[in-house]
Design a protein around this motif. Structure first.
Motif, PDB file in Angstrom:
ATOM      1  N   VAL A  98      47.975  33.926  42.721  1.00 49.81           N
ATOM      2  CA  VAL A  98      47.827  35.399  42.681  1.00 49.81           C
ATOM      3  C   VAL A  98      46.582  35.793  41.881  1.00 49.81           C
ATOM      4  O   VAL A  98      46.071  36.899  42.045  1.00 49.81           O
ATOM      5  CB  VAL A  98      49.065  36.106  42.087  1.00 49.81           C
ATOM      6  CG1 VAL A  98      50.260  36.003  42.999  1.00 49.81           C
ATOM      7  CG2 VAL A  98      49.402  35.595  40.692  1.00 49.81           C
ATOM      8  N   ILE A  99      46.102  34.898  41.039  1.00 50.24           N
ATOM      9  CA  ILE A  99      44.884  35.189  40.261  1.00 50.24           C
ATOM     10  C   ILE A  99      43.716  35.521  41.190  1.00 50.24           C
ATOM     11  O   ILE A  99      42.873  36.359  40.867  1.00 50.24           O
ATOM     12  CB  ILE A  99      44.554  34.005  39.307  1.00 50.24           C
ATOM     13  CG1 ILE A  99      45.525  34.030  38.116  1.00 50.24           C
ATOM     14  CG2 ILE A  99      43.103  34.040  38.838  1.00 50.24           C
ATOM     15  CD1 ILE A  99      45.393  32.874  37.143  1.00 50.24           C
ATOM     16  N   ASN A 100      43.686  34.916  42.389  1.00 50.71           N
ATOM     17  CA  ASN A 100      42.606  35.220  43.348  1.00 50.71           C
ATOM     18  C   ASN A 100      42.640  36.684  43.765  1.00 50.71           C
ATOM     19  O   ASN A 100      41.607  37.347  43.837  1.00 50.71           O
ATOM     20  CB  ASN A 100      42.710  34.315  44.584  1.00 50.71           C
ATOM     21  CG  ASN A 100      42.636  32.846  44.210  1.00 50.71           C
ATOM     22  OD1 ASN A 100      41.996  32.488  43.219  1.00 50.71           O
ATOM     23  ND2 ASN A 100      43.317  31.987  44.958  1.00 50.71           N
ATOM     24  N   THR A 101      43.854  37.185  44.027  1.00 50.56           N
ATOM     25  CA  THR A 101      44.018  38.601  44.404  1.00 50.56           C
ATOM     26  C   THR A 101      43.625  39.496  43.235  1.00 50.56           C
ATOM     27  O   THR A 101      42.950  40.520  43.411  1.00 50.56           O
ATOM     28  CB  THR A 101      45.503  38.883  44.767  1.00 50.56           C
ATOM     29  OG1 THR A 101      45.952  37.845  45.630  1.00 50.56           O
ATOM     30  CG2 THR A 101      45.690  40.216  45.436  1.00 50.56           C
ATOM     31  N   PHE A 102      44.071  39.130  42.012  1.00 53.41           N
ATOM     32  CA  PHE A 102      43.767  39.946  40.834  1.00 53.41           C
ATOM     33  C   PHE A 102      42.259  39.985  40.576  1.00 53.41           C
ATOM     34  O   PHE A 102      41.708  41.008  40.180  1.00 53.41           O
ATOM     35  CB  PHE A 102      44.499  39.404  39.597  1.00 53.41           C
ATOM     36  CG  PHE A 102      46.004  39.430  39.698  1.00 53.41           C
ATOM     37  CD1 PHE A 102      46.648  40.213  40.645  1.00 53.41           C
ATOM     38  CD2 PHE A 102      46.786  38.663  38.842  1.00 53.41           C
ATOM     39  CE1 PHE A 102      48.035  40.231  40.746  1.00 53.41           C
ATOM     40  CE2 PHE A 102      48.181  38.676  38.919  1.00 53.41           C
ATOM     41  CZ  PHE A 102      48.801  39.460  39.886  1.00 53.41           C
ATOM     42  N   THR A 103      41.596  38.852  40.839  1.00 58.57           N
ATOM     43  CA  THR A 103      40.142  38.790  40.641  1.00 58.57           C
ATOM     44  C   THR A 103      39.430  39.740  41.603  1.00 58.57           C
ATOM     45  O   THR A 103      38.491  40.445  41.223  1.00 58.57           O
ATOM     46  CB  THR A 103      39.641  37.336  40.817  1.00 58.57           C
ATOM     47  OG1 THR A 103      40.262  36.535  39.808  1.00 58.57           O
ATOM     48  CG2 THR A 103      38.132  37.218  40.700  1.00 58.57           C
ATOM     49  N   GLN A 104      39.907  39.785  42.848  1.00 56.92           N
ATOM     50  CA  GLN A 104      39.329  40.734  43.833  1.00 56.92           C
ATOM     51  C   GLN A 104      39.468  42.165  43.323  1.00 56.92           C
ATOM     52  O   GLN A 104      38.541  42.963  43.428  1.00 56.92           O
ATOM     53  CB  GLN A 104      40.060  40.609  45.170  1.00 56.92           C
ATOM     54  CG  GLN A 104      39.611  39.422  45.995  1.00 56.92           C
ATOM     55  CD  GLN A 104      40.388  39.323  47.306  1.00 56.92           C
ATOM     56  OE1 GLN A 104      41.522  39.798  47.415  1.00 56.92           O
ATOM     57  NE2 GLN A 104      39.800  38.706  48.297  1.00 56.92           N
TER      58      GLN A 104
END
Length: 498
Positions: A98-104
């Motif tokens: 989910v960190i990928n989504t949060f980074t976006q």
């Protein structure tokens, strides 16, 4: 260059003179807080306190719902992501995706991250309310629920939150250095966190050394003498709080053997047919694990480590070794259940049993704490009183995540409850209940205020420097990352070449 630096460097141009031309005034008033001219009605400015899943999902939802809203996240630590970074078990890397989504979200032009800002200390909630149209409190649950039993302050007793923080690199837990020289550990509570801790205590080092567990924890676990872990719950198998995934991982853990008490499962077979499917599958797996005769599987027979769920037991006292005054055991009260199903209550029978152990880990729940006296707080429930995320008797103040609901559920639960809070905010903006018609200064004035107070926020691109360093350090030892363990180290890396 970060957003607020652009604003300040631009401001110098027109504040040197005493007055400024009308077109510059119009341009300045039309700035949308990111150094971009909007020339439209002012943008709603929202500030979110915290940067864990609740904060990011709230931000994501707001940005999607309205094309004009701008969101700033303020985080006490120099690093984002909250419990995804500091709570998720090291051997569950897929959960951290989910960190990928949060980074976006963090890199969205209408979103900014300000780490190293302690709201309630460096800046007050009232000051944030003056600078923003709305403030969302999403700072989670960083307190520990007390067991309320004699001996819980003895050496050898830890909260699961701190123990997890220690092996996951939470700076405040760095000094924990738990003593793992005993043979038996008792974990109180039977949720997923309790099983995470049991699994980490019993996992082969070869598995752990491929994860992002911290180096000090890895070294301590390599030397650990813990061979037996008992996971104790107040109620019965039908009320256990973990999920089937976590239980299955324990059952399949290499070189370990389950050690259950068959008597705990009396009457469970008959009750199975009436259970909802997820609960039924979980109970069936427990039952199968409990009644399977050790020795049926060769690997089970050779196992040198044991784990077991113990039911119908409540902690009464942590027992001390009279010579060392360290934990030497735990006295458990035997319970009986009143009622059935999810609503069953555990009632003490008066019978007790003592278990010898040198390590007690309390996993009975996280607890939110108040950070600012101006915010209403229900200390009994340890939440901010709210209605669909709207904080009661506090216009323009909202909450999401565990501060809103109490510490329950998984990341997906937090996502849905954060979307609900964002929906409430958008409804309030659309209906005029939340007045967004007047311009607010947002991060511009808050960063100026922080600067005066000697606080230098960490931007998201500063965090990315930390991220790169951690991943490089991990690569050198065959791990996905090796975390920086102190705030000082984090700030040092973040400020390099600034």
């Amino acid at each position: 260059m970060s957003g607020h630096k652009m604003i300040f460097s631009g401001l110098k141009v027109w504040t040197k003179g005493r007055s400024r031309p009308a077109w510059i005034s119009r341009f300045h008033d039309g700035m949308n807080g990111r150094g971009k001219a909007s020339f439209s009605t002012c943008s709603p400015k929202v500030c979110i306190v915290g940067s864990g899943p609740a904060a990011f999902y709230t931000a994501q939802s707001l940005i999607k719902a309205r094309q004009d809203v701008e969101v700033d996240l303020y985080e006490r630590l120099p690093v984002p992501f909250g419990l995804v970074r500091f709570g998720v078990a090291p051997d569950h890397p897929e959960v951290k995706n989910v960190i990928n989504t949060f980074t976006q979200t963090a890199k969205h032009p209408r979103c900014s991250f300000y780490g190293n800002v302690n709201v309630g200390k460096d800046v007050s909630v009232k000051e944030l309310q003056q600078a923003y149209h709305a403030v969302v409190l999403s700072y989670g649950a960083e307190g520990n629920r007390s067991m309320g039993v004699p001996g819980e302050d003895l050496a050898g007793v830890y909260s699961a939150k701190d123990f997890v923080g220690w092996y996951n690199g939470l700076p405040s837990c760095r000094e924990l250095s738990p003593d793992l020289s005993c043979e038996t550990a008792v974990i109180l509570g039977q949720g997923n966190v309790a099983l995470d801790v049991a699994r980490v205590l019993l996992s082969p080092i070869d598995i752990l050394k491929k994860t992002d567990i911290t180096q000090p924890a890895l070294e301590a676990l390599a030397e650990s003498q813990v061979r037996r872990v008992l996971v104790v719950g107040r109620r019965g198998p039908m009320q256990v709080a973990c999920t089937i995934k976590e239980l299955r991982e324990m059952v399949n853990l290499p070189n370990t053997r389950p050690d259950m008490v068959a008597a705990d499962f009396e009457g469970v077979t008959e009750a199975l047919k009436d259970l909802p499917r997820p609960r039924k599958r979980l109970t069936e797996l427990m039952l199968k694990t409990a009644v399977e005769v050790p020795g049926e599987k060769e690997k089970r027979n050779k196992a040198s480590r044991f784990w077991g769920l113990r039911f119908f037991r409540s902690p009464i006292e942590i027992l001390a070794d009279p010579d060392t005054n360290r934990t030497a055991g735990i006295r458990l009260g035997v319970n009986k259940l009143e009622g059935s199903g999810e609503g069953a209550r555990a009632v003490l029978t008066g019978e007790v049993e003592d278990v010898t152990c040198g390590l007690v880990i309390s996993s009975i729940g996280y607890k939110s704490i108040p950070i600012d006296p101006s915010v209403p707080f229900d200390s009994r429930k340890a939440i901010v009183p709210n209605n669909m995320g709207r904080i009661e008797q506090a216009a323009g103040l909202y909450c999401s995540g565990w501060l809103k609901t109490g510490p329950t559920g998984v990341i997906a639960t937090t996502m849905n409850n954060s979307f609900d809070t964002a929906r409430s905010m958008v409804e309030d903006m659309d209906s005029g209940t939340l007045d967004v018609s007047t311009a607010r200064t947002g991060s511009q004035s808050i960063c100026a205020l922080l600067g005066k107070r000697g606080v230098k926020p960490v931007t998201f691109s500063d965090w990315e420097k930390i991220d790169i360093v951690e991943m490089r350090r991990g690569e050198a030892t065959g791990k996905p990352r090796e975390k920086l363990l102190t705030v000082e180290e984090m700030l040092q890396v973040a400020r390099k070449n600034n």
